[in-house]
Design an enzyme around this catalytic site. Sequence first.
Site, short mmCIF file in Angstrom:
data_model
loop_
_atom_site.label_atom_id
_atom_site.label_comp_id
_atom_site.label_asym_id
_atom_site.label_seq_id
_atom_site.Cartn_x
_atom_site.Cartn_y
_atom_site.Cartn_z
N LYS A 117 0.87 -1.18 0.00
CA LYS A 117 0.00 0.00 0.00
C LYS A 117 0.91 1.22 0.00
O LYS A 117 1.49 1.59 1.02
CB LYS A 117 -0.93 0.00 1.21
CG LYS A 117 -1.95 1.13 1.17
CD LYS A 117 -3.01 0.94 2.23
CE LYS A 117 -4.18 1.88 2.08
NZ LYS A 117 -3.86 3.26 1.81
N ASP A 119 2.14 4.97 -0.08
CA ASP A 119 1.58 6.16 0.57
C ASP A 119 1.72 7.37 -0.34
O ASP A 119 2.58 8.22 -0.14
CB ASP A 119 2.26 6.38 1.91
CG ASP A 119 1.42 7.26 2.82
OD1 ASP A 119 0.30 7.63 2.42
OD2 ASP A 119 1.89 7.60 3.92
N TYR A 245 3.56 4.31 -9.79
CA TYR A 245 3.38 2.85 -9.86
C TYR A 245 1.95 2.55 -10.28
O TYR A 245 1.00 3.10 -9.71
CB TYR A 245 3.63 2.22 -8.49
CG TYR A 245 5.09 2.13 -8.13
CD1 TYR A 245 5.87 1.08 -8.58
CD2 TYR A 245 5.69 3.11 -7.34
CE1 TYR A 245 7.22 0.99 -8.26
CE2 TYR A 245 7.04 3.03 -7.01
CZ TYR A 245 7.79 1.97 -7.47
OH TYR A 245 9.12 1.89 -7.16
N LYS A 335 -3.57 -2.04 7.50
CA LYS A 335 -2.79 -0.84 7.80
C LYS A 335 -1.77 -1.13 8.89
O LYS A 335 -2.11 -1.69 9.93
CB LYS A 335 -3.73 0.27 8.30
CG LYS A 335 -4.59 0.85 7.20
CD LYS A 335 -3.88 1.97 6.48
CE LYS A 335 -4.10 3.28 7.18
NZ LYS A 335 -4.19 4.40 6.29
N CYS A 431 22.45 34.44 21.47
CA CYS A 431 22.83 33.08 21.07
C CYS A 431 23.31 32.29 22.28
O CYS A 431 24.19 32.75 23.02
CB CYS A 431 23.93 33.16 20.01
SG CYS A 431 24.66 31.57 19.61
N CYS A 449 21.86 33.74 14.60
CA CYS A 449 22.88 34.40 15.40
C CYS A 449 23.72 35.23 14.43
O CYS A 449 24.20 34.70 13.42
CB CYS A 449 23.77 33.35 16.09
SG CYS A 449 25.31 34.03 16.71
N CYS A 454 30.81 33.23 15.78
CA CYS A 454 30.15 32.33 16.73
C CYS A 454 30.78 30.94 16.66
O CYS A 454 30.86 30.34 15.59
CB CYS A 454 28.66 32.24 16.41
SG CYS A 454 27.81 30.98 17.38
#
Length: 691
Positions: A117, A119, A245, A335, A431, A449, A454
């Site tokens: 199945k 998705d 598919y 499922k 930061c 930042c 940094c």
Amino acid sequence: MSSHSTPARRAEELREEIRRHEHLYYVLDSPELTDGEFDALVNELKAIEREHPELVTEDSPTQRVGGTPREGFVKVDHSSQMLSLDNVYNLGELRDWARRAAELAGSAEIEYECEFKLDGLSMALHYEPVEHAPSGNAALPAAGARFARGITRGDGQIGEDVTANLRTIKSIPLTVSAAALKAAKLTAPFEVRGEVLMPTKSFQGMNEQREEQGLARFANPRNAAAGAVRVLEPNVTAQRRLDFYSYFLLQNGAPARDTQWNALETLSAAGFKVNPNRRVVGTIDEVWQFIEETEARRDSLPYEIDGVVIKVNATELWRRLGFTGKAPRWATAYKFAARAATTLVEDILIQVGRTGKLTPVAALRPVPIGGTTVSRATLHNYDEIERLSVRVGDWVLVERGGDVIPKVVRVANDAAHQPVEPRPFHMPTVCPECGGHVVRAEGEVNHYCVNAACPAKLRESLQHFASRRVMNIEGMGEALVDQLLSRGLVKDVAGIYSLKFEDLVELERMGKKSAENVLAEIEASKKLPLERVIFGLGIRMVGERTAEFLAEHFGSMDALMAASEEELIAVNEVGPRIARSIREFFAEEKNLDLIARLQRAGLTFTGIKKERGTQFAGLTFVLTGTLPTYSRDEAKQKIEDAGGKVVGSVSKKTSFVVAGEEAGSKLDKATQLGVKVIDEAELLRMLREGM
Ligand code: IVH
């Protein structure tokens, strides 16, 4: 072009050749040509079509992306209702479904056909007959069928015409040749239904790119695919790398074959992509076995599946079984359990990335989800925290989907999950790593930042630079980078190339041998192509793919540095925002200095032409399973650098199959066909010593 061939004939030849290779590549996953060889065919065809516009056919492979953006989609009726499926969640429900089906069919012995199945989104593709080209007029396609219309499922009765977008999906044939129709014993018109999906890798790449560009991420591959199918510019769909598919074949709105299995075989013979993971069985125990095998493989598939579809194989029974509401009685979906769990947000932390972006991350009470323990989930940015209304101390539903990092789906406080001393989260104004100012530019979702020095940015830039996908300096992970920084051994990425044996050997957990190895890795990284260096610079919004396009387009660092915003916009997938970001990067004195030092260190600053060896010239390799030391990409690179070719599947033409741990069906196929199987060690020996 051979002397006796007219442009019209050559164009038709090329079209056929290109279609054949597209089918090999996109449908069968077993290319015969390298990308370069394939591009050469397409370029030749484009050149002919440019010279002779009258020869351009609608179904030419050059015409996948065509037409102008539209205003909206036209609504169209389906030939017969596009049904959805009822779900079952356990073996008991599955047996109940089978019993009812057997009763109604009046037969105890029913065959079931099991499929993944997928998705994605279901679509209906209509193919219409095309007549023989009148002789001499090669501009018309030869007899066969052509993709005439593609329709979304919509409400099942009426969908939307998304033909122009679906045409950009390479696994959807624009034409089916007369020969293929004959082989499949199929006649047009016919209708193919199936699933459009976005492979997980494309999804991750797309989200990464969107993130870099400050755009909202897609929640899952399914939504991303849905978005891509419904955009109004086919151009955008084309960039999303979708796949299709097929799982139904209809004629006049009814099943076109006696069994579902034969319908899929027909589709495959006609050139459509059909998922190879399918099985016909005679009992529910065997269905259950397919389900268990499938669930065990779920994490290792290149696309998302959410279950198994079980169909009564004999289509003759379909009419007898009929449907209830919107779902047929002759099919059901098992499922899988969602890969999600409820847990507590114990804290919300801030991570500072190499671009200075502040990412809020939920620290979770550890919870097992689908086989792994999850203790962190990304919250992406402050907008997302507001959208979710999540606080420290809330219970949340966390999901592991197509994304690399698990994500918080929603707050899930209830009677059994009372919030624990909840406190709202605020973005820090300084930061947390360096105390630098934090800003959020207008119209941007991200906080940054602003301190160029940094240490978190530097740490992340170094890690990024050394990582596998960039300069691939093995051994230079978090631990080493942290030591290099705390001892002041490197102050920017160029500093890596001034490291000496004495610097390294002093460090913790670093013997003579590993120091030597790291130096060798650093040396080897200088040979990596220009696009890696561009990607490694860490220019905001320039991800892996953009870096590739830039390298291809400009061919040298100098040309890239000299490019104006307009010139940059001319590059594939570079828009005004990315162009500006690139210009800003090269306008910075410090960055120019860094680049100059990288050049002096001997990194690759020109050309994308690879020096290819010849020891593997003419040989074709297939990689399968997990190799002990090299990743698949690395092994592929090595073979290609030696003049060899790597393809996706085994055929009689394959010279060698390189097999690692858990090699699967490709290994069986190699044994069947008598193709020589070697391991990584042997591959390396061949690379060193020749054949
Ligand atoms: S058959 C009876 N086969 O699942 C018609 N559907 O929940 C149902 N889907 O809308 C379609 N993989 O989008 C079928 N191998 C497969 C499928 C599949 C995914 C989707 C499809 C359908 C939904 C129903």
